[in-house]
Design a protein around this motif. Structure first.
Motif, PDB file in Angstrom:
ATOM      1  N   LYS A  54     -29.363  62.434  87.279  1.00 45.60           N
ATOM      2  CA  LYS A  54     -28.100  62.022  86.648  1.00 45.60           C
ATOM      3  C   LYS A  54     -28.328  61.635  85.193  1.00 45.60           C
ATOM      4  CE  LYS A  54     -25.853  60.357  90.861  1.00 45.60           C
ATOM      5  NZ  LYS A  54     -25.349  59.165  91.567  1.00 45.60           N
ATOM      6  N   ALA A  55     -29.409  60.902  84.931  1.00 47.79           N
ATOM      7  CA  ALA A  55     -29.719  60.494  83.551  1.00 47.79           C
ATOM      8  C   ALA A  55     -29.951  61.712  82.669  1.00 47.79           C
ATOM      9  CB  ALA A  55     -30.941  59.577  83.533  1.00 47.79           C
ATOM     10  N   VAL A  56     -30.680  62.693  83.187  1.00 49.22           N
ATOM     11  CA  VAL A  56     -30.970  63.910  82.425  1.00 49.22           C
ATOM     12  C   VAL A  56     -29.711  64.759  82.259  1.00 49.22           C
ATOM     13  CG1 VAL A  56     -32.290  66.078  82.464  1.00 49.22           C
ATOM     14  CG2 VAL A  56     -33.422  63.927  83.017  1.00 49.22           C
ATOM     15  N   ALA A  57     -28.824  64.736  83.244  1.00 51.48           N
ATOM     16  CA  ALA A  57     -27.553  65.467  83.115  1.00 51.48           C
ATOM     17  C   ALA A  57     -26.701  64.872  81.999  1.00 51.48           C
ATOM     18  CB  ALA A  57     -26.802  65.453  84.439  1.00 51.48           C
ATOM     19  N   ILE A  58     -26.748  63.558  81.864  1.00 51.21           N
ATOM     20  CA  ILE A  58     -26.002  62.880  80.798  1.00 51.21           C
ATOM     21  C   ILE A  58     -26.640  63.163  79.447  1.00 51.21           C
ATOM     22  CG2 ILE A  58     -25.359  60.622  79.849  1.00 51.21           C
ATOM     23  CD1 ILE A  58     -25.271  59.652  82.851  1.00 51.21           C
ATOM     24  N   ASN A  59     -27.976  63.076  79.403  1.00 54.28           N
ATOM     25  CA  ASN A  59     -28.706  63.303  78.154  1.00 54.28           C
ATOM     26  C   ASN A  59     -29.915  64.197  78.439  1.00 54.28           C
ATOM     27  OD1 ASN A  59     -30.173  63.274  75.812  1.00 54.28           O
ATOM     28  ND2 ASN A  59     -30.314  61.054  75.644  1.00 54.28           N
ATOM     29  N   PRO A  60     -29.788  65.505  78.216  1.00 57.50           N
ATOM     30  CA  PRO A  60     -30.864  66.446  78.524  1.00 57.50           C
ATOM     31  C   PRO A  60     -32.139  66.230  77.706  1.00 57.50           C
ATOM     32  CG  PRO A  60     -28.801  67.614  78.112  1.00 57.50           C
ATOM     33  CD  PRO A  60     -28.580  66.183  77.751  1.00 57.50           C
ATOM     34  N   PHE A  61     -32.065  65.431  76.648  1.00 63.13           N
ATOM     35  CA  PHE A  61     -33.242  65.177  75.815  1.00 63.13           C
ATOM     36  C   PHE A  61     -33.826  63.787  76.037  1.00 63.13           C
ATOM     37  CE2 PHE A  61     -30.804  68.430  73.536  1.00 63.13           C
ATOM     38  CZ  PHE A  61     -31.755  69.428  73.537  1.00 63.13           C
ATOM     39  N   TYR A  62     -33.489  63.171  77.122  1.00 62.34           N
ATOM     40  CA  TYR A  62     -33.938  61.816  77.452  1.00 62.34           C
ATOM     41  C   TYR A  62     -35.354  61.899  78.044  1.00 62.34           C
ATOM     42  CZ  TYR A  62     -33.336  57.006  79.276  1.00 62.34           C
ATOM     43  OH  TYR A  62     -33.446  55.675  79.565  1.00 62.34           O
ATOM     44  N   GLU A  63     -36.333  61.670  77.181  1.00 65.18           N
ATOM     45  CA  GLU A  63     -37.742  61.827  77.560  1.00 65.18           C
ATOM     46  C   GLU A  63     -38.163  60.964  78.740  1.00 65.18           C
ATOM     47  OE1 GLU A  63     -40.923  61.522  74.710  1.00 65.18           O
ATOM     48  OE2 GLU A  63     -39.933  62.990  73.427  1.00 65.18           O
ATOM     49  N   GLU A  64     -37.836  59.694  78.673  1.00 65.46           N
ATOM     50  CA  GLU A  64     -38.280  58.781  79.723  1.00 65.46           C
ATOM     51  C   GLU A  64     -37.758  59.220  81.085  1.00 65.46           C
ATOM     52  OE1 GLU A  64     -38.000  54.107  80.978  1.00 65.46           O
ATOM     53  OE2 GLU A  64     -37.577  54.640  78.903  1.00 65.46           O
ATOM     54  N   ALA A  65     -36.505  59.631  81.129  1.00 67.37           N
ATOM     55  CA  ALA A  65     -35.929  60.085  82.401  1.00 67.37           C
ATOM     56  C   ALA A  65     -36.589  61.380  82.873  1.00 67.37           C
ATOM     57  CB  ALA A  65     -34.417  60.280  82.260  1.00 67.37           C
ATOM     58  N   MET A  66     -36.915  62.273  81.939  1.00 64.92           N
ATOM     59  CA  MET A  66     -37.602  63.519  82.310  1.00 64.92           C
ATOM     60  C   MET A  66     -38.990  63.226  82.880  1.00 64.92           C
ATOM     61  SD  MET A  66     -36.073  66.392  82.218  1.00 64.92           S
ATOM     62  CE  MET A  66     -37.513  67.413  82.407  1.00 64.92           C
ATOM     63  N   ILE A  67     -39.699  62.319  82.240  1.00 70.70           N
ATOM     64  CA  ILE A  67     -41.035  61.946  82.731  1.00 70.70           C
ATOM     65  C   ILE A  67     -40.912  61.315  84.116  1.00 70.70           C
ATOM     66  CG2 ILE A  67     -42.968  60.357  82.370  1.00 70.70           C
ATOM     67  CD1 ILE A  67     -42.507  60.832  79.302  1.00 70.70           C
ATOM     68  N   ASN A  68     -39.985  60.392  84.257  1.00 71.77           N
ATOM     69  CA  ASN A  68     -39.789  59.729  85.549  1.00 71.77           C
ATOM     70  C   ASN A  68     -39.383  60.736  86.622  1.00 71.77           C
ATOM     71  OD1 ASN A  68     -40.400  57.271  84.391  1.00 71.77           O
ATOM     72  ND2 ASN A  68     -38.275  56.769  83.972  1.00 71.77           N
ATOM     73  N   ARG A  69     -38.546  61.679  86.250  1.00 64.64           N
ATOM     74  CA  ARG A  69     -38.139  62.725  87.184  1.00 64.64           C
ATOM     75  C   ARG A  69     -39.348  63.541  87.646  1.00 64.64           C
ATOM     76  NH1 ARG A  69     -33.682  67.394  85.981  1.00 64.64           N
ATOM     77  NH2 ARG A  69     -35.397  68.752  85.437  1.00 64.64           N
ATOM     78  N   SER A  70     -40.233  63.859  86.709  1.00 64.04           N
ATOM     79  CA  SER A  70     -41.422  64.641  87.067  1.00 64.04           C
ATOM     80  C   SER A  70     -42.325  63.885  88.031  1.00 64.04           C
ATOM     81  CB  SER A  70     -42.201  65.040  85.815  1.00 64.04           C
ATOM     82  OG  SER A  70     -41.502  66.040  85.128  1.00 64.04           O
ATOM     83  N   PHE A  71     -42.490  62.593  87.810  1.00 63.65           N
ATOM     84  CA  PHE A  71     -43.319  61.812  88.725  1.00 63.65           C
ATOM     85  C   PHE A  71     -42.653  61.676  90.100  1.00 63.65           C
ATOM     86  CE2 PHE A  71     -45.728  60.789  84.952  1.00 63.65           C
ATOM     87  CZ  PHE A  71     -47.026  60.786  85.442  1.00 63.65           C
ATOM     88  N   SER A  72     -41.326  61.656  90.138  1.00 67.15           N
ATOM     89  CA  SER A  72     -40.621  61.640  91.426  1.00 67.15           C
ATOM     90  C   SER A  72     -40.808  62.965  92.150  1.00 67.15           C
ATOM     91  CB  SER A  72     -39.134  61.374  91.224  1.00 67.15           C
ATOM     92  OG  SER A  72     -38.926  60.069  90.761  1.00 67.15           O
ATOM     93  N   LEU A  73     -40.676  64.058  91.419  1.00 73.23           N
ATOM     94  CA  LEU A  73     -40.911  65.376  92.015  1.00 73.23           C
ATOM     95  C   LEU A  73     -42.326  65.455  92.587  1.00 73.23           C
ATOM     96  CD1 LEU A  73     -39.253  67.627  89.294  1.00 73.23           C
ATOM     97  CD2 LEU A  73     -38.504  67.424  91.665  1.00 73.23           C
ATOM     98  N   TYR A  74     -43.274  64.955  91.824  1.00 69.47           N
ATOM     99  CA  TYR A  74     -44.667  64.965  92.271  1.00 69.47           C
ATOM    100  C   TYR A  74     -44.821  64.137  93.553  1.00 69.47           C
ATOM    101  CZ  TYR A  74     -49.736  64.936  92.070  1.00 69.47           C
ATOM    102  OH  TYR A  74     -51.058  65.103  92.383  1.00 69.47           O
ATOM    103  N   ALA A  75     -44.216  62.963  93.576  1.00 74.74           N
ATOM    104  CA  ALA A  75     -44.315  62.083  94.746  1.00 74.74           C
ATOM    105  C   ALA A  75     -43.686  62.726  95.982  1.00 74.74           C
ATOM    106  CB  ALA A  75     -43.642  60.741  94.458  1.00 74.74           C
ATOM    107  N   LEU A  76     -42.697  63.578  95.774  1.00 78.97           N
ATOM    108  CA  LEU A  76     -42.035  64.261  96.886  1.00 78.97           C
ATOM    109  C   LEU A  76     -42.775  65.538  97.316  1.00 78.97           C
ATOM    110  CD1 LEU A  76     -38.360  63.773  95.719  1.00 78.97           C
ATOM    111  CD2 LEU A  76     -39.367  62.876  97.831  1.00 78.97           C
ATOM    112  N   GLY A  77     -43.870  65.836  96.619  1.00 77.09           N
ATOM    113  CA  GLY A  77     -44.671  67.003  96.981  1.00 77.09           C
ATOM    114  C   GLY A  77     -44.361  68.257  96.185  1.00 77.09           C
ATOM    115  N   TRP A  78     -43.420  68.181  95.271  1.00 78.98           N
ATOM    116  CA  TRP A  78     -43.069  69.328  94.430  1.00 78.98           C
ATOM    117  C   TRP A  78     -43.893  69.274  93.153  1.00 78.98           C
ATOM    118  CZ3 TRP A  78     -37.623  67.315  95.518  1.00 78.98           C
ATOM    119  CH2 TRP A  78     -37.212  67.729  96.787  1.00 78.98           C
TER     120      TRP A  78
END
Length: 144
Positions: A54-78
Protein backbone atom coordinates in the motif's frame (compact mmCIF):
# COMPACT_ATOMS: atom_id res chain seq x y z
CA UNK A 1 20.67 -3.80 20.49
CA UNK A 2 18.93 -2.57 23.63
CA UNK A 3 18.10 0.68 21.84
CA UNK A 4 16.50 -1.27 18.97
CA UNK A 5 14.39 -3.33 21.38
CA UNK A 6 13.28 -0.19 23.19
CA UNK A 7 12.31 1.41 19.88
CA UNK A 8 10.42 -1.72 18.81
CA UNK A 9 8.57 -1.95 22.13
CA UNK A 10 7.48 1.67 21.84
CA UNK A 11 6.37 1.07 18.27
CA UNK A 12 4.34 -2.00 19.23
CA UNK A 13 2.72 -0.08 22.08
CA UNK A 14 1.21 2.34 19.58
CA UNK A 15 0.03 -0.24 17.04
CA UNK A 16 -3.67 0.55 17.59
CA UNK A 17 -2.98 4.26 17.23
CA UNK A 18 -1.26 3.68 13.88
CA UNK A 19 -4.07 1.40 12.72
CA UNK A 20 -6.65 4.10 13.45
CA UNK A 21 -4.52 6.78 11.77
CA UNK A 22 -4.15 4.61 8.65
CA UNK A 23 -7.96 4.38 8.49
CA UNK A 24 -8.24 8.12 8.98
CA UNK A 25 -5.46 9.02 6.50
CA UNK A 26 -5.18 6.12 4.02
CA UNK A 27 -3.17 8.21 1.53
CA UNK A 28 -0.13 8.64 3.76
CA UNK A 29 2.58 6.21 2.72
CA UNK A 30 4.55 6.74 5.94
CA UNK A 31 1.66 5.49 8.06
CA UNK A 32 1.27 2.42 5.86
CA UNK A 33 5.00 1.74 6.13
CA UNK A 34 5.05 2.10 9.93
CA UNK A 35 2.07 -0.20 10.28
CA UNK A 36 3.87 -2.68 8.04
CA UNK A 37 6.88 -2.52 10.36
CA UNK A 38 4.64 -3.29 13.31
CA UNK A 39 3.34 -6.40 11.58
CA UNK A 40 6.86 -7.39 10.49
CA UNK A 41 8.20 -7.13 14.04
CA UNK A 42 5.43 -9.46 15.18
CA UNK A 43 6.35 -11.84 12.31
CA UNK A 44 3.05 -11.31 10.55
CA UNK A 45 4.81 -11.12 7.21
CA UNK A 46 1.74 -11.33 4.97
CA UNK A 47 0.09 -8.43 6.79
CA UNK A 48 3.38 -6.51 6.70
CA UNK A 49 3.68 -7.11 2.96
CA UNK A 50 0.14 -5.83 2.45
CA UNK A 51 0.99 -2.57 4.22
CA UNK A 52 4.29 -2.11 2.39
CA UNK A 53 2.49 -2.72 -0.91
CA UNK A 54 0.00 0.00 0.00
CA UNK A 55 2.83 2.41 0.86
CA UNK A 56 4.54 1.71 -2.47
CA UNK A 57 1.23 2.09 -4.33
CA UNK A 58 0.87 5.55 -2.79
CA UNK A 59 4.49 6.47 -3.47
CA UNK A 60 6.31 4.21 -5.97
CA UNK A 61 9.64 5.88 -5.13
CA UNK A 62 9.42 5.29 -1.37
CA UNK A 63 12.74 3.56 -0.71
CA UNK A 64 12.15 2.49 2.86
CA UNK A 65 8.86 0.83 1.98
CA UNK A 66 10.46 -0.93 -1.01
CA UNK A 67 13.28 -2.25 1.17
CA UNK A 68 10.82 -3.37 3.84
CA UNK A 69 8.67 -5.01 1.18
CA UNK A 70 11.67 -6.95 -0.11
CA UNK A 71 12.52 -8.24 3.35
CA UNK A 72 8.88 -9.29 3.81
CA UNK A 73 8.95 -11.13 0.49
CA UNK A 74 12.15 -12.83 1.59
CA UNK A 75 10.63 -13.83 4.94
CA UNK A 76 7.67 -15.35 3.09
CA UNK A 77 10.02 -17.46 0.97
CA UNK A 78 9.83 -15.38 -2.21
CA UNK A 79 13.57 -14.80 -2.15
CA UNK A 80 14.18 -14.32 -5.86
CA UNK A 81 11.32 -11.79 -6.10
CA UNK A 82 12.73 -9.90 -3.12
CA UNK A 83 16.00 -9.30 -4.96
CA UNK A 84 14.40 -8.67 -8.38
CA UNK A 85 12.04 -6.06 -6.92
CA UNK A 86 14.91 -4.00 -5.54
CA UNK A 87 16.89 -4.28 -8.77
CA UNK A 88 13.85 -3.08 -10.73
CA UNK A 89 13.43 -0.28 -8.21
CA UNK A 90 17.02 0.86 -8.86
CA UNK A 91 16.35 0.94 -12.60
CA UNK A 92 13.15 2.89 -12.10
CA UNK A 93 14.37 5.43 -9.53
CA UNK A 94 17.94 5.71 -10.86
CA UNK A 95 19.45 7.59 -7.90
CA UNK A 96 18.85 5.43 -4.84
CA UNK A 97 20.56 5.72 -1.46
CA UNK A 98 23.15 3.30 -0.16
CA UNK A 99 20.45 1.54 1.87
CA UNK A 100 18.99 -0.10 -1.24
CA UNK A 101 22.37 -1.53 -2.24
CA UNK A 102 23.10 -2.60 1.33
CA UNK A 103 19.76 -4.42 1.47
CA UNK A 104 20.54 -6.17 -1.81
CA UNK A 105 23.90 -7.18 -0.41
CA UNK A 106 22.31 -8.67 2.71
CA UNK A 107 19.67 -10.55 0.71
CA UNK A 108 22.30 -11.87 -1.71
CA UNK A 109 24.54 -12.96 1.14
CA UNK A 110 21.67 -14.82 2.80
CA UNK A 111 21.19 -16.72 -0.44
CA UNK A 112 24.88 -17.62 -0.61
CA UNK A 113 25.54 -15.36 -3.60
CA UNK A 114 28.75 -13.92 -2.19
CA UNK A 115 29.91 -12.31 -5.48
CA UNK A 116 26.62 -10.44 -5.78
CA UNK A 117 26.73 -9.49 -2.10
CA UNK A 118 30.21 -8.01 -2.56
CA UNK A 119 29.14 -6.19 -5.74
CA UNK A 120 26.18 -4.59 -3.97
CA UNK A 121 28.06 -3.68 -0.79
CA UNK A 122 30.73 -1.99 -2.93
CA UNK A 123 28.00 0.13 -4.53
CA UNK A 124 26.66 0.93 -1.07
CA UNK A 125 30.10 2.07 0.04
CA UNK A 126 30.50 4.18 -3.11
CA UNK A 127 27.33 6.01 -2.16
CA UNK A 128 28.26 6.37 1.53
CA UNK A 129 31.92 5.48 2.15
CA UNK A 130 31.89 5.76 5.93
CA UNK A 131 28.68 3.86 6.61
CA UNK A 132 29.41 1.46 9.48
CA UNK A 133 26.66 -0.97 8.45
CA UNK A 134 28.04 -1.28 4.92
CA UNK A 135 31.55 -1.69 6.29
CA UNK A 136 30.37 -4.48 8.59
CA UNK A 137 28.58 -6.28 5.77
CA UNK A 138 31.64 -5.85 3.55
CA UNK A 139 33.81 -7.46 6.21
CA UNK A 140 31.42 -10.38 6.56
CA UNK A 141 31.22 -10.85 2.77
CA UNK A 142 34.98 -10.78 2.26
CA UNK A 143 35.55 -13.31 5.02
CA UNK A 144 32.85 -15.72 3.85
Amino acid sequence: MAENMSWMNKLLKYKKVYQSKVKEFPGYADLQNILGLLFYIKRHYKMALRQFNKAVAINPFYEEAMINRSFSLYALGWKEKAVKDLIQFIRKKKNVTHWVYLSLSILSFREGCIKDAIKFVKKSLQKNPGDPYSLSVAGICYHA
